[in-house]
Scaffold this motif. Sequence first.
Motif, PDB file in Angstrom:
ATOM      1  N   SER A 183       0.850  -1.186   0.000  1.00 14.60           N
ATOM      2  CA  SER A 183       0.000   0.000   0.000  1.00 14.60           C
ATOM      3  C   SER A 183       0.886   1.236   0.000  1.00 14.60           C
ATOM      4  CB  SER A 183      -0.896   0.024   1.239  1.00 14.60           C
ATOM      5  OG  SER A 183      -1.737  -1.100   1.301  1.00 14.60           O
ATOM      6  N   CYS A 184       0.385   2.284  -0.590  1.00 18.06           N
ATOM      7  CA  CYS A 184       1.093   3.567  -0.595  1.00 18.06           C
ATOM      8  C   CYS A 184       0.070   4.660  -0.362  1.00 18.06           C
ATOM      9  CB  CYS A 184       1.822   3.773  -1.910  1.00 18.06           C
ATOM     10  SG  CYS A 184       2.553   5.414  -2.118  1.00 18.06           S
ATOM     11  N   ALA A 185       0.161   5.291   0.786  1.00 15.73           N
ATOM     12  CA  ALA A 185      -0.758   6.363   1.144  1.00 15.73           C
ATOM     13  C   ALA A 185      -0.111   7.703   0.829  1.00 15.73           C
ATOM     14  CB  ALA A 185      -1.106   6.279   2.622  1.00 15.73           C
ATOM     15  N   ALA A 186      -0.815   8.522   0.070  1.00 18.60           N
ATOM     16  CA  ALA A 186      -0.289   9.811  -0.355  1.00 18.60           C
ATOM     17  C   ALA A 186      -0.962  10.943   0.409  1.00 18.60           C
ATOM     18  CB  ALA A 186      -0.514  10.004  -1.851  1.00 18.60           C
ATOM     19  N   SER A 187      -0.204  11.990   0.656  1.00 20.06           N
ATOM     20  CA  SER A 187      -0.745  13.210   1.240  1.00 20.06           C
ATOM     21  C   SER A 187      -0.012  14.398   0.638  1.00 20.06           C
ATOM     22  CB  SER A 187      -0.593  13.207   2.769  1.00 20.06           C
ATOM     23  OG  SER A 187       0.768  13.102   3.129  1.00 20.06           O
ATOM     24  N   GLY A 188      -0.694  15.543   0.637  1.00 17.98           N
ATOM     25  CA  GLY A 188      -0.075  16.758   0.114  1.00 17.98           C
ATOM     26  C   GLY A 188      -0.205  16.935  -1.385  1.00 17.98           C
ATOM     27  N   ILE A 189      -0.927  16.039  -2.054  1.00 15.19           N
ATOM     28  CA  ILE A 189      -1.168  16.169  -3.493  1.00 15.19           C
ATOM     29  C   ILE A 189      -2.657  15.940  -3.776  1.00 15.19           C
ATOM     30  CG2 ILE A 189       1.139  15.420  -4.210  1.00 15.19           C
ATOM     31  CD1 ILE A 189      -0.071  12.658  -4.861  1.00 15.19           C
ATOM     32  N   LYS A 190      -3.102  16.444  -4.931  1.00 19.44           N
ATOM     33  CA  LYS A 190      -4.458  16.127  -5.388  1.00 19.44           C
ATOM     34  C   LYS A 190      -4.382  14.751  -6.044  1.00 19.44           C
ATOM     35  CE  LYS A 190      -6.087  20.875  -5.993  1.00 19.44           C
ATOM     36  NZ  LYS A 190      -7.025  20.802  -4.869  1.00 19.44           N
ATOM     37  N   PHE A 191      -4.582  13.745  -5.222  1.00 19.31           N
ATOM     38  CA  PHE A 191      -4.285  12.366  -5.590  1.00 19.31           C
ATOM     39  C   PHE A 191      -4.927  11.963  -6.913  1.00 19.31           C
ATOM     40  CE2 PHE A 191      -2.921   8.140  -4.495  1.00 19.31           C
ATOM     41  CZ  PHE A 191      -3.884   7.296  -5.019  1.00 19.31           C
ATOM     42  N   SER A 192      -6.171  12.324  -7.114  1.00 15.93           N
ATOM     43  CA  SER A 192      -6.878  11.850  -8.310  1.00 15.93           C
ATOM     44  C   SER A 192      -6.297  12.414  -9.600  1.00 15.93           C
ATOM     45  CB  SER A 192      -8.361  12.198  -8.205  1.00 15.93           C
ATOM     46  OG  SER A 192      -8.540  13.594  -8.135  1.00 15.93           O
ATOM     47  N   PHE A 193      -5.486  13.462  -9.508  1.00 18.38           N
ATOM     48  CA  PHE A 193      -4.892  14.073 -10.695  1.00 18.38           C
ATOM     49  C   PHE A 193      -3.617  13.349 -11.136  1.00 18.38           C
ATOM     50  CE2 PHE A 193      -8.086  16.843 -10.185  1.00 18.38           C
ATOM     51  CZ  PHE A 193      -7.877  18.219 -10.130  1.00 18.38           C
TER      52      PHE A 193
ATOM     53  N   ILE B  60      -2.283  -3.713  -9.988  1.00 11.85           N
ATOM     54  CA  ILE B  60      -2.256  -2.387  -9.373  1.00 11.85           C
ATOM     55  C   ILE B  60      -3.677  -1.844  -9.319  1.00 11.85           C
ATOM     56  CG2 ILE B  60      -1.802  -1.221 -11.593  1.00 11.85           C
ATOM     57  CD1 ILE B  60      -0.076   0.784  -9.990  1.00 11.85           C
ATOM     58  N   SER B  61      -3.979  -1.161  -8.227  1.00  9.41           N
ATOM     59  CA  SER B  61      -5.295  -0.546  -8.072  1.00  9.41           C
ATOM     60  C   SER B  61      -5.143   0.710  -7.222  1.00  9.41           C
ATOM     61  CB  SER B  61      -6.291  -1.516  -7.434  1.00  9.41           C
ATOM     62  OG  SER B  61      -5.859  -1.889  -6.140  1.00  9.41           O
ATOM     63  N   ARG B  62      -6.167   1.525  -7.225  1.00 10.15           N
ATOM     64  CA  ARG B  62      -6.114   2.754  -6.446  1.00 10.15           C
ATOM     65  C   ARG B  62      -7.484   3.055  -5.849  1.00 10.15           C
ATOM     66  NH1 ARG B  62      -4.126   7.242 -10.398  1.00 10.15           N
ATOM     67  NH2 ARG B  62      -4.694   8.680  -8.694  1.00 10.15           N
ATOM     68  N   ASP B  63      -7.457   3.735  -4.716  1.00 13.16           N
ATOM     69  CA  ASP B  63      -8.667   4.205  -4.058  1.00 13.16           C
ATOM     70  C   ASP B  63      -8.501   5.704  -3.891  1.00 13.16           C
ATOM     71  OD1 ASP B  63     -10.707   4.932  -2.322  1.00 13.16           O
ATOM     72  OD2 ASP B  63     -10.603   3.068  -1.187  1.00 13.16           O
ATOM     73  N   ASN B  64      -9.130   6.463  -4.769  1.00 15.97           N
ATOM     74  CA  ASN B  64      -8.959   7.910  -4.727  1.00 15.97           C
ATOM     75  C   ASN B  64      -9.519   8.513  -3.440  1.00 15.97           C
ATOM     76  OD1 ASN B  64      -7.661   7.927  -7.189  1.00 15.97           O
ATOM     77  ND2 ASN B  64      -9.479   8.541  -8.351  1.00 15.97           N
ATOM     78  N   ALA B  65     -10.547   7.912  -2.890  1.00 17.26           N
ATOM     79  CA  ALA B  65     -11.136   8.423  -1.650  1.00 17.26           C
ATOM     80  C   ALA B  65     -10.163   8.303  -0.477  1.00 17.26           C
ATOM     81  CB  ALA B  65     -12.430   7.683  -1.331  1.00 17.26           C
ATOM     82  N   LYS B  66      -9.287   7.307  -0.537  1.00 13.41           N
ATOM     83  CA  LYS B  66      -8.298   7.100   0.522  1.00 13.41           C
ATOM     84  C   LYS B  66      -6.905   7.590   0.120  1.00 13.41           C
ATOM     85  CE  LYS B  66     -10.600   3.063   2.536  1.00 13.41           C
ATOM     86  NZ  LYS B  66     -10.467   1.634   2.921  1.00 13.41           N
ATOM     87  N   SER B  67      -6.802   8.132  -1.094  1.00 16.51           N
ATOM     88  CA  SER B  67      -5.492   8.597  -1.599  1.00 16.51           C
ATOM     89  C   SER B  67      -4.435   7.505  -1.458  1.00 16.51           C
ATOM     90  CB  SER B  67      -5.030   9.866  -0.859  1.00 16.51           C
ATOM     91  OG  SER B  67      -5.918  10.934  -1.097  1.00 16.51           O
TER      92      SER B  67
END
Length: 119
Positions: free
Chosen positions: A21-31, A69-76
């Motif tokens: 898992s990779c949790a992102a912060s400080g960016i507009k993840f969905s972009f 690979i998958s992503r959850d934009n709601a959880k960044s």
Amino acid sequence: QVQLVESGGGSVQPGGSLRLSCAASGIKFSFYAMGWYRQAPGKQRDLVAVLTSGGSTNVADSVKGRFTISRDNAKSTVYLQMNSLKSEDTAVYFCYAEMRVGTSSVKYWGQGTQVTVSS
């Protein structure tokens, strides 16, 4: 401040599974396109998989059919499900985030998480 924090690495026997898992912060993840690279000792850093903001994926031939690979934009958060692991998958896995800006790009990296596949 941009942070990419990986988790889920560890040691597993050949044929086993791990989910990174990779949790992102400080960016507009969905972009951002989100992806994973890996680097084995003495080797270059290679792309494993990438998932664009539009949902397109690119997966390395060496892991195709085994890694997803998958992503959850709601959880960044971006995930890498790794099945049927082989010894050659042993490496440090790095999460990254990339956004194209005109003719250049902005790229951020996580600190890496070790994956060891060994009997």
